[in-house]
Design an enzyme around this catalytic site. Sequence first.
Site, PDB file in Angstrom:
ATOM      1  N   ASP A  37       0.837  -1.196   0.000  1.00  0.00           N
ATOM      2  CA  ASP A  37       0.000   0.000   0.000  1.00  0.00           C
ATOM      3  C   ASP A  37       0.871   1.245   0.000  1.00  0.00           C
ATOM      4  OD1 ASP A  37      -2.278  -1.629   0.205  1.00  0.00           O
ATOM      5  OD2 ASP A  37      -1.969  -1.801   2.365  1.00  0.00           O
ATOM      6  N   PHE A  54       3.342   2.507  -1.314  1.00  0.00           N
ATOM      7  CA  PHE A  54       4.633   1.934  -0.908  1.00  0.00           C
ATOM      8  C   PHE A  54       5.621   2.965  -0.383  1.00  0.00           C
ATOM      9  CE2 PHE A  54       8.768  -0.070  -2.377  1.00  0.00           C
ATOM     10  CZ  PHE A  54       8.863  -0.902  -1.278  1.00  0.00           C
ATOM     11  N   TYR A  93      -3.386   6.921   1.915  1.00  0.00           N
ATOM     12  CA  TYR A  93      -4.811   6.907   1.619  1.00  0.00           C
ATOM     13  C   TYR A  93      -5.555   8.092   2.175  1.00  0.00           C
ATOM     14  CZ  TYR A  93      -4.338   2.831  -1.173  1.00  0.00           C
ATOM     15  OH  TYR A  93      -3.994   2.001  -2.200  1.00  0.00           O
ATOM     16  N   ARG A 136      -5.136  10.634  -0.351  1.00  0.00           N
ATOM     17  CA  ARG A 136      -5.889  10.386  -1.580  1.00  0.00           C
ATOM     18  C   ARG A 136      -7.329  10.853  -1.444  1.00  0.00           C
ATOM     19  NH1 ARG A 136      -3.410   4.648  -3.979  1.00  0.00           N
ATOM     20  NH2 ARG A 136      -1.316   5.064  -3.136  1.00  0.00           N
ATOM     21  N   GLU A 151       5.183  -5.187  -5.873  1.00  0.00           N
ATOM     22  CA  GLU A 151       4.029  -5.834  -6.478  1.00  0.00           C
ATOM     23  C   GLU A 151       4.441  -7.114  -7.196  1.00  0.00           C
ATOM     24  OE1 GLU A 151       2.147  -2.970  -8.817  1.00  0.00           O
ATOM     25  OE2 GLU A 151       0.791  -4.362  -9.834  1.00  0.00           O
TER      26      GLU A 151
END
Length: 1121
Positions: free
Chosen positions: A386, A388, A424, A427, A482
């Site tokens: 997440d 990163f 987040y 975001r 990933e």
Amino acid sequence: MSYDSSRSSANKSRKSKRGLDNSNSSNNKNSKQKTLGMAWGANSLSSSRSSFRNSPFSNFGSYMAEKNRKLQHQFEAEASTSSHSGSSPGKLIFQGVYIFIDGFTIPSNQELRAYMLKYGGRFANYFSRHQVTHIICSNLPDSKIKNLRSFSGGLPVVKPAWILDSIAANKLLSWVPYQLNQLANNQPKLSAFFTLKSNPVLENVLTDEVCQVNLDPFLKGGTTKDACISKVDELIKFAEQAGQLPDDPNHQFEELNTSSGKSSEVKMAKFGSSDAEDGNSVNSKHQSGPGLFSASASGCCLHNQSSDGSLSSEPGGPSNRHHSTLGDPNFVENYFKSSRLHFIGTWRSRYRKRFPSSSSELKCRSSDLNTSANSDKSTIIHVDMDCFFVSVVIRNHPELHDKPVAVCHSDNPKGTAEISSANYPARNYGVKAGIFVRDAKALCPQLVIFPYNFKAYEEVADQFYSILHKHCHKVQAVSCDEAFLDITEKDMGDPELLASTIRKEIFNTTRCTASAGIAGNMLMARLATGSAKPNGQCYIPSVSVDEYLYKLPIKALPGIGHVLEEKLKKQNVWTCGQLRLISKESLQKDFGLKTGEMLWNYSRGVDNRLVGNIKESKTIGAEVNWGVRFKDLQDSQCFLLNLCKEVSFRLQGCGVQGRMFTLKIKKRRKDADEPAKYMGCGDCENLSHSMTVSIATDDVEVLQRITKQLFGSFCFDVKDIRGVGLQVSKLENADPSKQAPERNSLRSWLTSTTTEKACRIDSMAKERARIDSEVKNLIGNSGQLFPDHTGFSAQVNSNSSSDISAPPPLSHLDMGVVKGLPAELFSELNEIYGGKLTDFIAKSSVASENIYSYPSTHSAEGQELSVDGGEGPLASDMIPLDFIMVENRAKQHMIEEEQAATSWAGLQSEAICSVSPNNNDLMPLSLSQVDVSVLQQLPEELRGDILGQLPAHRKQELTSNAGSHLSENPEGALNIKITENQSNSTASVLNSNLWSGSPPQWVDKFTVSSCLILKTLAELYCTLGSTGSLSPILQRIISECLYPLDENSDACGEEATYDLCELFKQYVKLKMELDLEEIYVCFCLLKRLTTKSKFFLQVYNIVFPYLQASVGENYGGGLHI
DNA sequence: ATCCTCCCCTAC
DNA sequence: TAAGGTAGGGGAGGAT
Ligand SMILES: Nc1ccn([C@H]2C[C@H](O)[C@@H](COP(=O)(O)OP(=O)(O)OP(=O)(O)O)O2)c(=O)n1
Ligand SMILES: [Mg+2]
Ligand SMILES: [Mg+2]
């Protein structure tokens, strides 16, 4: 939008002639130039092509004149000190000679310059037709050849060997034999050039059309989430809350299975995290650069930086200096140290080394087609960290986990630094990767900015992959944060449990959260991860795929970027459900076969890709499109050198070498505004030129020469350059023992019939003995040039360290032997090594005498040579180039002539001898018998083969015109009557071709008699079974012979010859799994097919004696040497 | 048809 | 001030 230009290639109609797109704007630009414009193109304004501007010949102007004077003074100053290279000035061989060197030469520009200096000549830095007496060049790319042909009229265009040979001979030799063969004919006068200016020369200037696309902000996750997670909203909220509570990592993990009562089968799970540890404070200076992970070159600006006050009118002004290429001689290195994109872009190659791909990849379920039924059984997990970069740097700042945080170089609320990653909370404000920090701050004033910590990213990525590899041996790395796991074969239970286990372990190890998607294929797993983020996991069973995708915005599909998205939206397609309504055929018509199918499949959740290891890379390159500002040529050259260093290091780091080099330039668009982004490249045209060479290289110097050459073929004001990139492709393994061992069908044929190869003609043996005595002081090397590296030698020499034929690395060469080569051969060999040879020798024998004189003293470079040497009899039996070494030129030529005279009968007889040494009657020996009758006598099968290879007009000729083959050459001038008895006249023709003055009606076209082709093919067929078993290159040579030129165009003759030259070089390169026999046969073959390529003849004459000595003897008396 | 070259597009 | 790189997939169009 990060990019300045709003141009979208999607809206631009494609030009069919790519290479010409740029020319107009280029010219417009030139017309607006003030100062350098005169230097760079003012004399070619009327040209509608850029070709004239590609050569320095077109670039003389006031600026250049000034520059020229300056450099010449410098040169003369150097000359007067005469301390150059520590040797006293030599005889004034080149008095009155004033050379200009065009492009990439071997030896290098500087070396030639040094020689001129030493031996009384002069050297023009820029072309001036008033002063220059000779143009020196070699190995120009096609475009430049054509260009040069236009300009060089009246002046000799000569290969560097002329200089070397003259030095070796200690007198000025005639330049005539050294004419650049590609240019040998039809050189127009210089005056023609000036009238030709408006007459465009055809050329392959490769100019990209512009494609500055709008980089729509990443929509990471959000849309995906909206599309499918509505059903589990509450759970997400719950999970997020839960995530903030626990403190003990081991108890933070809670799995939430949403499938229980929910309408969807999609299952979500989340766990919380918290941090508590040492303080990596905001904006702390703990930043470490990705340069730690890259092979970066050290800077090297030597004597430039001479702040030319007159040129201070820099675009952007002096304030730019500090962060641009202008101020920093180590710009490339420093830039890459700080570039996030460089970090993630080069991560893969580091991963490759850290986790070498195990061969455990068995492609188990790859039962050919991955039908959907098949993928039903598959289970794929996709894991992605997440946010990163943010997660890593705020690991130790638990108090920030619920605050908006982003990673960025700058915290300047007015700055144009880009957000790399946003967490987040950030975001939620619309902050996302790629936007400017000022926009991010505008969206979210309280946004906390952290600097990069590349070292930490690398470490976490390592931990991440260690965990993945521990749990699964089918891991496909996508990026540093990933990866896909194929757990189809995992008997052990629940994929979701495995995913959560992995995520838990990742968190416990790294204190960063990861999310996971689980599904039946890679596509769905990846989409599931998007739904799972942050800090969650999501399983999408097959039955839920359709529903999941139905409302999914098309942009969420991997592979659909902004361009495809826009195109689809124009078709009123916004969601995958709508996409499904379009037929596959329609999609393929609009987007291409593969892309159309991909769209069709993906919209249905179908993805047949397999999880697999990272493949070996096909290209390696480096580019910089930020901070690139040049004030003059020296700036750009310095930059290019650093770029070459970088690329060279990367090549070496990967253990590969490349043959194709592409230089990419971003050039400020004529009417472009200042870039929105500080030091950005702004609105640019993308230009690129590429060049393929015969010898794969990873050598900085070679790269530099090539790059220089490529750079020179552009035409622009260096002040307009905003980005430079160098890419290397056609990669080969630097370690030849790993080279793919196909090829060499001819070789197996030849070697299989050759049981002993040690026999030698007496003179050879004598020469050998003499050389041996001369070089016996060399370590473990009996004078061989390539101690163990020819395919031939490798076969014989059981002591050889490599059982497969290997190339002779430069360091393995016996420099004593090399130095002893005749200048001509030395020069060719040097070319084979991309010019490195000269430098190598120059470096290793500083204090010695003229290195091109014949050696006999083998100084300290003995240590440079290699290898085991295998002193045994076998080793001494191997046949090195030293055969030629002690030949003086006269003798050499004699031998060449003899060989030329006798080689016509070579191939067939030796071929037959080798197949059946006691039966020379299998094929007609007399070439005069070659006729259409040959064709008629051939087996039907072969006749069909051959006819199939002939152009229609030739076919007709052959079938209707039996017997007239001997006068097939329309020009007649050099139409050689090919019979055994006339080989002497052939030799004289050959000789005159090589050594006569500028050719009168002589045309270097490659015209071949059809009957010879037939004959040759017939022989090959008989000996090999069919031409299909020839190695590809030999086949291509034959096809070059079959299609020598487009008879409608003069230029094509040149093309054909040039291509052929490349082929020869490939053959002569004495690298790879050098197959002497095949080369030998090929030479014999080609010798019979043409006498019209000067280049070939020269190569032939140089190389053939060597081949002859090496393999010729094995093919019996057929050679009649 | 199949390859090759020169790009564009995409993802991280 | 800021560090807009890297590499693979694949389409278009030409050569074979
Ligand atoms: N335009 C981009 C995209 C990515 N990255 C870097 C920063 C990211 O942290 C890292 C991984 O990219 P991801 O796409 O996985 O994005 P994140 O991990 O940041 O967020 P997510 O939670 O969506 O995966 O790559 C970047 O610098 N610039
Ligand atoms: Mg991520
Ligand atoms: Mg990622």
